[in-house]
Structure formats: C-alpha cells, structure tokens
Design a protein around this motif. Sequence first.
Motif, PDB file in Angstrom:
ATOM      1  N   TYR A  75      40.726  30.865  45.411  1.00  0.00           N
ATOM      2  CA  TYR A  75      40.131  32.244  45.164  1.00  0.00           C
ATOM      3  C   TYR A  75      39.521  32.502  46.638  1.00  0.00           C
ATOM      4  O   TYR A  75      39.556  33.552  47.110  1.00  0.00           O
ATOM      5  N   THR A  76      38.713  31.595  47.283  1.00  0.00           N
ATOM      6  CA  THR A  76      37.944  31.844  48.538  1.00  0.00           C
ATOM      7  C   THR A  76      38.533  31.689  49.744  1.00  0.00           C
ATOM      8  O   THR A  76      38.641  32.647  50.379  1.00  0.00           O
ATOM      9  N   ILE A  77      39.694  30.960  49.689  1.00  0.00           N
ATOM     10  CA  ILE A  77      40.534  30.905  51.054  1.00  0.00           C
ATOM     11  C   ILE A  77      41.451  32.241  51.069  1.00  0.00           C
ATOM     12  O   ILE A  77      41.589  32.893  52.055  1.00  0.00           O
ATOM     13  N   ALA A  78      41.837  32.684  49.878  1.00  0.00           N
ATOM     14  CA  ALA A  78      42.663  33.927  50.032  1.00  0.00           C
ATOM     15  C   ALA A  78      41.793  35.190  50.137  1.00  0.00           C
ATOM     16  O   ALA A  78      42.282  36.297  50.399  1.00  0.00           O
ATOM     17  N   GLY A  79      40.484  34.924  49.971  1.00  0.00           N
ATOM     18  CA  GLY A  79      39.714  36.170  49.664  1.00  0.00           C
ATOM     19  C   GLY A  79      39.536  36.962  51.164  1.00  0.00           C
ATOM     20  O   GLY A  79      39.737  38.252  50.850  1.00  0.00           O
ATOM     21  N   ILE A  80      39.275  36.182  52.442  1.00  0.00           N
ATOM     22  CA  ILE A  80      39.140  36.748  53.384  1.00  0.00           C
ATOM     23  C   ILE A  80      40.458  37.955  54.012  1.00  0.00           C
ATOM     24  O   ILE A  80      40.054  38.714  54.281  1.00  0.00           O
ATOM     25  N   PRO A  81      41.506  36.922  53.941  1.00  0.00           N
ATOM     26  CA  PRO A  81      42.740  37.965  54.440  1.00  0.00           C
ATOM     27  C   PRO A  81      42.975  38.900  53.401  1.00  0.00           C
ATOM     28  O   PRO A  81      43.558  39.975  53.815  1.00  0.00           O
ATOM     29  N   ILE A  82      42.755  38.820  51.906  1.00  0.00           N
ATOM     30  CA  ILE A  82      42.920  39.888  51.050  1.00  0.00           C
ATOM     31  C   ILE A  82      42.121  40.996  51.338  1.00  0.00           C
ATOM     32  O   ILE A  82      42.375  42.192  51.249  1.00  0.00           O
ATOM     33  N   GLY A  83      40.846  40.354  51.431  1.00  0.00           N
ATOM     34  CA  GLY A  83      39.621  41.591  51.860  1.00  0.00           C
ATOM     35  C   GLY A  83      40.229  42.495  53.178  1.00  0.00           C
ATOM     36  O   GLY A  83      40.045  43.761  53.073  1.00  0.00           O
ATOM     37  N   VAL A  92      44.302  50.368  44.831  1.00  0.00           N
ATOM     38  CA  VAL A  92      44.609  50.289  43.388  1.00  0.00           C
ATOM     39  C   VAL A  92      46.155  49.376  43.252  1.00  0.00           C
ATOM     40  O   VAL A  92      46.121  48.741  42.276  1.00  0.00           O
ATOM     41  N   LYS A  93      46.762  49.584  44.195  1.00  0.00           N
ATOM     42  CA  LYS A  93      48.101  48.656  44.081  1.00  0.00           C
ATOM     43  C   LYS A  93      47.932  47.352  44.344  1.00  0.00           C
ATOM     44  O   LYS A  93      48.615  46.197  43.714  1.00  0.00           O
ATOM     45  N   ILE A  94      47.067  46.877  45.185  1.00  0.00           N
ATOM     46  CA  ILE A  94      46.810  45.547  45.408  1.00  0.00           C
ATOM     47  C   ILE A  94      46.030  44.885  44.158  1.00  0.00           C
ATOM     48  O   ILE A  94      46.553  43.663  43.885  1.00  0.00           O
ATOM     49  N   ARG A 122      46.110  26.509  38.054  1.00  0.00           N
ATOM     50  CA  ARG A 122      44.669  27.101  38.382  1.00  0.00           C
ATOM     51  C   ARG A 122      44.413  27.633  39.666  1.00  0.00           C
ATOM     52  O   ARG A 122      43.749  28.575  39.830  1.00  0.00           O
ATOM     53  N   MET A 123      45.318  27.009  40.587  1.00  0.00           N
ATOM     54  CA  MET A 123      45.045  27.574  42.115  1.00  0.00           C
ATOM     55  C   MET A 123      45.658  28.887  42.045  1.00  0.00           C
ATOM     56  O   MET A 123      45.111  29.762  42.718  1.00  0.00           O
ATOM     57  N   GLY A 124      46.739  29.144  41.305  1.00  0.00           N
ATOM     58  CA  GLY A 124      47.400  30.501  41.333  1.00  0.00           C
ATOM     59  C   GLY A 124      46.503  31.569  40.753  1.00  0.00           C
ATOM     60  O   GLY A 124      46.668  32.701  41.329  1.00  0.00           O
ATOM     61  N   VAL A 125      46.038  31.073  39.734  1.00  0.00           N
ATOM     62  CA  VAL A 125      44.860  31.989  38.972  1.00  0.00           C
ATOM     63  C   VAL A 125      44.161  32.507  39.984  1.00  0.00           C
ATOM     64  O   VAL A 125      43.659  33.694  40.061  1.00  0.00           O
ATOM     65  N   GLY A 126      43.381  31.686  40.813  1.00  0.00           N
ATOM     66  CA  GLY A 126      42.566  31.884  41.777  1.00  0.00           C
ATOM     67  C   GLY A 126      42.812  33.091  42.635  1.00  0.00           C
ATOM     68  O   GLY A 126      42.102  33.938  43.343  1.00  0.00           O
ATOM     69  N   VAL A 127      44.248  32.666  43.230  1.00  0.00           N
ATOM     70  CA  VAL A 127      44.516  33.691  44.393  1.00  0.00           C
ATOM     71  C   VAL A 127      44.836  34.943  43.972  1.00  0.00           C
ATOM     72  O   VAL A 127      44.310  36.027  44.275  1.00  0.00           O
ATOM     73  N   GLY A 128      45.345  35.197  42.538  1.00  0.00           N
ATOM     74  CA  GLY A 128      45.499  36.455  41.963  1.00  0.00           C
ATOM     75  C   GLY A 128      44.232  37.066  41.722  1.00  0.00           C
ATOM     76  O   GLY A 128      44.137  38.258  41.918  1.00  0.00           O
ATOM     77  N   GLU A 129      43.034  36.474  41.237  1.00  0.00           N
ATOM     78  CA  GLU A 129      41.916  36.946  41.131  1.00  0.00           C
ATOM     79  C   GLU A 129      41.332  37.369  42.280  1.00  0.00           C
ATOM     80  O   GLU A 129      40.085  38.253  42.095  1.00  0.00           O
ATOM     81  N   ALA A 130      41.347  36.755  43.331  1.00  0.00           N
ATOM     82  CA  ALA A 130      40.792  37.037  44.645  1.00  0.00           C
ATOM     83  C   ALA A 130      41.138  38.481  45.036  1.00  0.00           C
ATOM     84  O   ALA A 130      39.940  39.090  45.869  1.00  0.00           O
ATOM     85  N   THR A 131      41.868  39.457  44.392  1.00  0.00           N
ATOM     86  CA  THR A 131      42.135  40.648  44.793  1.00  0.00           C
ATOM     87  C   THR A 131      41.149  41.648  44.072  1.00  0.00           C
ATOM     88  O   THR A 131      40.981  42.889  44.635  1.00  0.00           O
ATOM     89  N   LEU A 132      40.489  41.453  43.083  1.00  0.00           N
ATOM     90  CA  LEU A 132      40.042  42.453  42.080  1.00  0.00           C
ATOM     91  C   LEU A 132      38.745  42.677  42.814  1.00  0.00           C
ATOM     92  O   LEU A 132      38.378  43.892  43.040  1.00  0.00           O
TER      93      LEU A 132
END
Length: 471
Positions: A75-83, A92-94, A122-132
């Motif tokens: 969730y946190t690793i994916a968060g910065i590039p997603i941000g 809204v598309k993201i 659970r890792m995959g759930v974290g990556v998805g939720e990092a977008t919201l």
Amino acid sequence: MSTEIENPQKNNSGNLSYPKPLIAWFTVAALFVAYIFSFIDRMIIGLLVEPMKADLQISDTEISLLQGMAFAVFYTIAGIPIGRLIDRSSRVKIISIGISLWSLMTMVCGFASHYWQLFLARMGVGVGEATLSPAAYSIITDSFAPNRLGLAMGVYGLGSAIGAGLAFIIGAAVISLVASTGDVVLPIVGEVRSWQAAFLIVGAPGFLVAVIFTILPEPARRSVTGKPVETAPMSDVIKFVKSRFSVLAGIFFAVGFVNLSVFAAVSWLPVLYMRSYGMALADAGYVAGGAMVFAGFVGLLGGGWICDKLGGLPHQRIMVSAVAGIGGIIGGFLFPLMPGPISATILFIVFFIACTTPVGAAVSALQQISPNTMRATLSAAYLFVVNIVGMAFGPTATALIGDVFFPQDGGIRYAMAIVAGLGFVVAVGLFLNTARHLKGWTPDEDIPAEPVKSPAHAPNLGPAVADEGVV
C-alpha cells in the motif's frame, strides 16, 4: 495528458469557481461509499482470526502480518508513484481502476488455501487501495471552500469507521449463516469455508462501485487562491518538503501513532470480546462493528464540524486532534482491561472517537498547507508514513507482545492496552508541537517551493516553521 474539465467556470475575480454544491456533495458521497468498501475489504480479516487460525494452523503473529504488514508495505510502496500519477492524470479514472483491483484481490483471498496465497492476495488489496485516498483528498479540496473543507473531509473519512464496523457486522452475519447451514455453497465456486465465503461476499460489490467513478466529473485543480495550477516537478516537491519538514513530519507521525493505536485495538477487538468475555464470534462482530460505526459518526462529523466552526485554520484543526487525543490516552489504556463487555465497549467508544477525529481534522490541515501542484504526492507520502507506522506495526506489535509476554488465552488484552495507550501519548505530544508551528499560517497564497532562509521568507507558516529540524 490534460485532465481538467474544459472551459472551467470562473468567478468575477477571474478565479475558478468551486463546483455546484449538489455535484460536490454527490462526489463526496461516491468517495464515501468507495471508502466504506475499502475498509470492509481491509478489516474483514479482524473478525476471521479464530476460524482462519483453526483451518490454516497459524499463530496470532502470523495473522497480524496479514492484517498489517502484507497490506501496508505494498500500500505504501505503491502510494508515492500512484500519487504522482494522480497529480498528472484523471483522478476519478484512477480511483475506478483501483477499486476494481482491490475488489478482485479481496475475492482472491476467498480462494486461498495456504498462508502464502493469502499473503500475496493481501498485497494486491493494498496496491489497489493506495489509489483512493490521495485522489479523494485532492478532489474534495478542489470541490469545497476552506470553511467547508473539514465537514466534507469528515464525511469522507466516516467511510473508514463505517466500513470497518460493517466488516465486522457483515462477517458476523456470514459466520451466523454458516453456523446454521454448514459450509457455504456458492455458484461456480462450489463449497467454501466460512472465512473464505466472507472474503468472496464482501469483495464482489466493489465492481459496481467502480462503475460510478467512470461517470463522475473531474473537478478543476486550483490553488488556495482559486487559480488553476499545473503539476509541480518532483524537484519542487522535494524542496517544499525540506522547507516545511517540521510541520509535515509532525502531522505525518502524529496521525501515524494514532493509527498505531487504532490498529492495535481494532484488529484484535473481536478477539478481545471472545477470549476475555466469552462472546460467540458473531456476537463479538455485531458489538464491535456497532461501536465503531457510532463512534465514527461522532468523531468524524463532530470533529470536522468543530474545526470549521473554530475558523478552519490548520493550527485549529491540529489542536482539536490534540484535545481529542486525551480521550484516546484514557480509553486506550483502560478499555481492554475492563471486567465486563459493557464497560469495555463504553470506553472503546471514547477511544475510537479520539481515533477518528484526526481523520478529518489533520488531513484537512495537510491539504490546506499543501500546494495543489503537489497535493496528491504529499498525501501519498502522508499515507506512506501513517500506514507504515500504524497498519504495519500496530497489529503485529500487539500480537508479539501478547505472544511473548502474555501467552495465556486472554493475554491479548494487556498487549492492546500497552500499544493503544502509548501510541496516543506520542501522538498528542506531536499534535501540540505541530499546532504551535502552524499558528502563523494564513491562506493567502500557495507556499513557495524554495527552502526558507529566514523567518521573513515564511509568512504562511510562521517563523517557527523555517527550521528544518525534526519535530
């Protein structure tokens, strides 16, 4: 690519107008629903501890890694590039893509038959939720004037409390169904265990929520003056963080330690009711879920409303979080140690009100002091710290202390009290210090990205913020 609405309306001063209230609140409602489902998918595992341990032959500590570390790290690793992507692309598309991903991975948890499969899902759930949340914070701030921002953020944040509460309530209903009918037989899937059925049932509706975000309008990005903005390069983000490190670190880590307390308590709350008070699993889910929903309404909506009534300035929002934190200290130390479930639930409600208040208040303060050119990136950095400190370590610290020092069946209560109480002690100290630094801030213009050389160069945050030292 450009993501702003074409020909955005401007007011008489030439600045961008905020969206019409109906559109703005519909957007918040959609984000609120998405947040509910994200927390249902995130927290459902807290009710399923005992049946999962029995089927998979795993310990409390291994369960805690599924609750926190497996989710939070990615969730946190994916968060910065997603941000960064959110700052440059359609928010809204993201969000729509992210909801689809985390819903799919939640359902994958329902097909798992081995621990490592659950860990990967659970890792995959974290990556998805990092977008919201980074996208939601940015959208809401572009949709409401500053004196309405606290309530709007509180409504969005309420989705976390309702979602976590519904996770326990829905999970309890599934467990009750299985207890009366045996293992669940689902179309196509076939026969599944009770905990597997819970993952499948809560994951599926998320795809419908994702569709809503394919039709939502994208609000125009604006600065605090209302002027349209362009995305800042990463070099400017780094300069801004260096120039305001004390305040940003104060907010990040204060909320991080609140999150540490939250997950130390909530992840093990149904287990507390079962092991210490002899409740059945379903009853524990209903009581825990109901308490969280009620306390969430009070903390998030009440806290946001109070902040707006006080004037809505960042230091006022942080002070409200600090005052609420006193209730968090008292409730955190005491509720797990109560002799009966009624007194434990009353004190848990006090504790959870304190936990939910900063969700709207502190996040609103962060959005106000963050230039919109880098708002989603800073939000992602905030979520990185908050979730590493809170989600990754809260459940596991509690489990480790319980397994090592209190190995008896009801020993988890003592570990909960230690982690939940001490987390708030640290958080209140950080909130008070950060509020002092923020007291001179005025919303007259986005803060320059250059490092501050002297107090005279820092009119927006006051002289105390020019220091680059750690809070």
